[in-house]
Write a protein that holds these residues in place. Structure first.
Motif, short mmCIF file in Angstrom:
data_model
loop_
_atom_site.label_atom_id
_atom_site.label_comp_id
_atom_site.label_asym_id
_atom_site.label_seq_id
_atom_site.Cartn_x
_atom_site.Cartn_y
_atom_site.Cartn_z
N HIS A 1 22.91 13.51 -40.89
CA HIS A 1 23.90 12.96 -41.65
C HIS A 1 24.32 11.82 -40.77
O HIS A 1 24.61 10.70 -41.29
N PHE B 1 26.07 22.89 -48.61
CA PHE B 1 27.18 21.81 -49.17
C PHE B 1 28.37 22.75 -49.58
O PHE B 1 29.25 22.14 -50.17
N GLU C 1 33.33 14.67 -46.56
CA GLU C 1 32.68 13.68 -47.16
C GLU C 1 31.20 14.05 -47.74
O GLU C 1 30.95 13.49 -48.99
N MET C 2 30.66 14.69 -47.02
CA MET C 2 29.11 15.29 -47.54
C MET C 2 29.24 16.12 -48.85
O MET C 2 28.16 15.76 -49.52
N VAL D 1 31.70 15.81 -51.24
CA VAL D 1 32.62 15.51 -51.99
C VAL D 1 32.28 15.33 -53.69
O VAL D 1 32.67 15.79 -54.39
N VAL D 2 30.65 15.11 -53.83
CA VAL D 2 30.35 15.11 -55.07
C VAL D 2 30.04 16.47 -55.44
O VAL D 2 30.18 16.95 -56.53
N PHE D 3 29.25 17.01 -54.71
CA PHE D 3 28.73 18.35 -54.85
C PHE D 3 29.68 19.24 -55.49
O PHE D 3 29.52 20.08 -56.39
N TRP E 1 22.76 18.59 -60.01
CA TRP E 1 22.88 17.14 -59.66
C TRP E 1 21.62 16.29 -59.41
O TRP E 1 21.07 15.61 -59.00
N THR F 1 26.53 3.36 -48.69
CA THR F 1 27.87 4.20 -48.21
C THR F 1 27.54 5.60 -49.15
O THR F 1 28.51 6.48 -49.03
N TRP F 2 26.73 5.83 -50.27
CA TRP F 2 26.81 7.15 -50.96
C TRP F 2 25.66 8.04 -50.28
O TRP F 2 25.81 9.07 -50.75
N ILE F 3 25.08 7.72 -49.27
CA ILE F 3 24.10 8.71 -48.74
C ILE F 3 24.80 9.65 -48.04
O ILE F 3 24.47 11.00 -48.32
N THR F 4 25.73 9.56 -47.34
CA THR F 4 26.64 10.63 -46.79
C THR F 4 27.21 11.38 -47.66
O THR F 4 27.86 12.50 -47.52
N ARG F 5 27.52 10.97 -49.01
CA ARG F 5 27.83 11.88 -49.96
C ARG F 5 26.97 12.39 -51.08
O ARG F 5 27.52 12.96 -52.07
N ALA F 6 25.68 11.98 -50.82
CA ALA F 6 25.02 12.50 -52.10
C ALA F 6 24.81 14.13 -52.24
O ALA F 6 24.90 14.75 -51.19
N PRO F 7 24.78 14.55 -53.47
CA PRO F 7 25.05 15.74 -53.86
C PRO F 7 23.79 16.57 -53.52
O PRO F 7 22.90 16.55 -54.63
#
Lengths: 251, 328
Positions: free
Chosen positions: A22, A71, A238-239, A241-243, A251, B71-77
């Motif tokens: 990361h 995650f 941050e890592m 947040v979408v999951f 996803w 900027t989305w690499i660190t947030r990719a699900p």
């Protein structure tokens, strides 16, 4: 074989790989030269692959699916060393961390090829073939910016070494499972690893016209026992947040 | 990723009068025979200038283009997406490297090109001056912006300058993987939960106008565009490429049950041509000239990376080394 001890070792290694992947990926688009941007991204992809492989071994041992493990946990459930948690800082910090971390990884995986846990020994062979490029990259740059660099680069690398070297000992912090891990032949143990690491790091640093600071080994301990720096939880926030919008969704 | 940049040097062709007519004729004949121009071949000054301009703008677009998705690499699900996005953005930076090398064969060093980017003298694709607000934006970018880029780049790879063509061929192979990744990502969201579906529709709504701008405004016939076409520097009109995009991708968007935010978009079944609403070309001009939502931020990030990395580049310099043009 002590299954809990084995899982403890796998969690430590997997979490280190995930978090350093990361961090290294944060260099994407921001490297000092394009070629380094690309190199850090490559290394990050390999590390993420190692993390996935290790979480998959854990999954085979009854733990949750790799995506869920990676995650959905909070910092108190993570086993990574504090070294990997720090923000990327400037290139000197990231390069020195990469050098110290990957030197340890290379030796760890070499030693793990003798592990009594067959799937781990098998994985260690595969990972070793990738990590040799990571250490080759790190050592080339340490020399390039050390003895082959200019006054500024040498001073910067030295200063980063002074800061990061003590933190790197966090990698070798033992857990309550250490004796069982060694007794069962899962891994020869953190002490052996640390000795070999100091030897290797010293030789590269000396050849690069740099010196190592003295270090109190235990100052940065904690990570292996879930005491982390203030940087880990924000990274996890941050890592995930979408999951976390819907962990049950695809996803 | 790249789009047609419609700012073409208006002075193109004026210097032709000063060129040796015999050499100029031989150069044109070579292009007409379908042969490629290599770096050490004779070429008109205007040809060289226009190509440097075009290839460096393309290279800049790749490194700036790495920022909104990066900027989305660190947030990719999840592992799968994180891995794929890392590899994709890395590819884009790799494209910049290939393209700077191709441009360098024409005599302009990489450092100078990057300086021109930072001072605003040299442009990059307008589309990267828009923000990637959600995860779904990265899906739409990877699918549709990369799709548009492939149309543009496959066309340009048939051009006359050999190093640029070689770079583009390799880039297009990688872009086709990006497109597959992007499509898979969009399909997953469009067929997912109501929240995911809404995310991807909103992202498509946000990106539609920049996608329309991507190919540039309708071409106006002019002397310089006529010369660039003859030299096989410009290989297709902006509108032809936009029409190709509509043909290939609008049906796929509709198939997924997504809508396009342009009520005037329709295909004339007789002519086979698509008509579309005015995507506000004034906005396009404003953004190109620096007044877009992210222009300042993008250049500031790039500048920061350049400043922070300067000590590394200085340490690599050898006082005795001479500048050499890379192989391409």
């Amino acid at each position: 074989m002590n299954k809990e001890a084995l899982k403890n070792l796998l969690y430590r290694m997997a979490d280190d790989s995930l978090i350093i992947a990361h961090r290294n990926s944060e260099w994407t688009g921001l490297g000092p030269i394009l070629e380094e941007d690309i190199a850090f991204s490559s290394i990050a992809q390999d590390k993420l692959g190692h993390a996935l492989a290790l979480y998959s071994l854990l999954h085979e041992l009854g733990e949750a699916d790799p995506d869920i493990i990676a995650f959905t946990r909070n910092e108190k459930q993570f086993f990574c060393a504090q070294l990997v948690e720090y923000p990327i800082g400037e290139y000197d910090f990231s390069l020195v961390r990469h050098f110290l971390f990957d030197t340890a990884e290379k030796i760890r995986y070499e030693l793990l090829q003798q592990s009594s846990y067959e799937p781990l020994a098998k994985l260690a062979k595969k990972v070793s073939s990738e990590i040799k490029y990571h250490t080759f990259h790190a050592e080339t740059w340490i020399k390039q910016l050390g003895s082959n660099g200019n006054e500024e680069s040498k001073a910067r690398i030295q200063s980063a070494l002074n800061d990061v070297y003590p933190i790197a000992f966090s990698l070798f912090e033992k857990t309550s499972f250490e004796d069982a891990i060694v007794a069962d032949g899962i891994f020869v143990g953190e002490e052996t690893l640390q000795l070999r690491w100091v030897e290797r790091v010293t030789s590269i640093v000396t050849a690069s016209g740099l010196t190592l600071p003295s270090a109190d080994y235990s100052v940065h301990y904690g990570g292996r026992n879930h005491y982390h720096t203030e940087y880990l939880q924000p990274l996890l926030d941050e890592m995930t947040v979408v999951f976390q919008i819907d962990p049950s969704a695809e996803w | 990723m790249y789009g047609n940049i419609s700012i073409v040097d208006q002075a193109i062709g004026k210097k032709n009068a000063q060129e040796d007519p015999e050499k100029l004729a031989a150069f044109q004949a070579k292009i007409d025979r379908g042969e490629k121009i290599e770096p050490h071949d004779w070429m008109p000054a205007d040809y060289r200038r226009q190509l440097i301009r075009m290839i460096e703008q393309h290279a800049h677009s790749e490194i700036i283009g790495a920022l909104p998705e990066g900027t989305w690499i660190t947030r990719a699900p999840g592992f799968k997406r994180k891995m794929a996005l890392m590899a994709k953005v890395q590819d884009e930076v790799g494209h910049a490297q290939l393209l700077y090398n191709a441009a360098e064969t024409l005599g302009k060093p990489r450092e100078e090109m990057i300086n021109d980017l930072l001072t605003g003298k040299s442009k990059y694709s307008n589309v990267f001056n828009y923000p990637a607000k959600t995860w779904a934006d990265t899906a739409v970018i990877a699918w549709l912006i990369d799709a548009a880029a492939i149309i543009n780049q496959v066309t340009n790879s048939k051009g006359s300058y050999a190093p640029y063509c070689r770079a583009l061929e390799r880039i297009c192979q990688e872009e086709s993987f990006h497109l597959k990744y992007g499509y898979d990502n969009v399909v997953t969201l469009a067929t997912g939960t109501p929240t995911q579906r809404a995310m991807v529709q909103e992202a498509l709504n946000r990106w539609w106008r920049p996608i329309m701008h991507f190919f540039g405004p309708p071409d106006i016939a002019s002397v310089h565009s006529e010369i660039l076409t003859r030299w096989k520097v410009k290989m297709a009109s902006n509108d032809d490429m936009r029409q190709q995009f509509f043909n290939q991708y609008v049906p796929k968007i509709w198939e997924l049950g997504l809508t396009v935010p342009d009520p005037e978009l329709r295909k004339d079944e007789v002519t086979g041509k698509w008509s579309y609403g005015d995507p506000d070309w004034d906005e396009f001009k404003r953004v190109i000239n620096g007044d877009g939502p992210c222009n300042k931020e993008r250049l500031a990030v790039r500048r920061m990376a350049e400043i922070n990395g300067e000590w590394v580049r200085n340490a690599l310099k050898k006082p005795t080394a001479k500048y050499t043009v890379p192989l391409s």
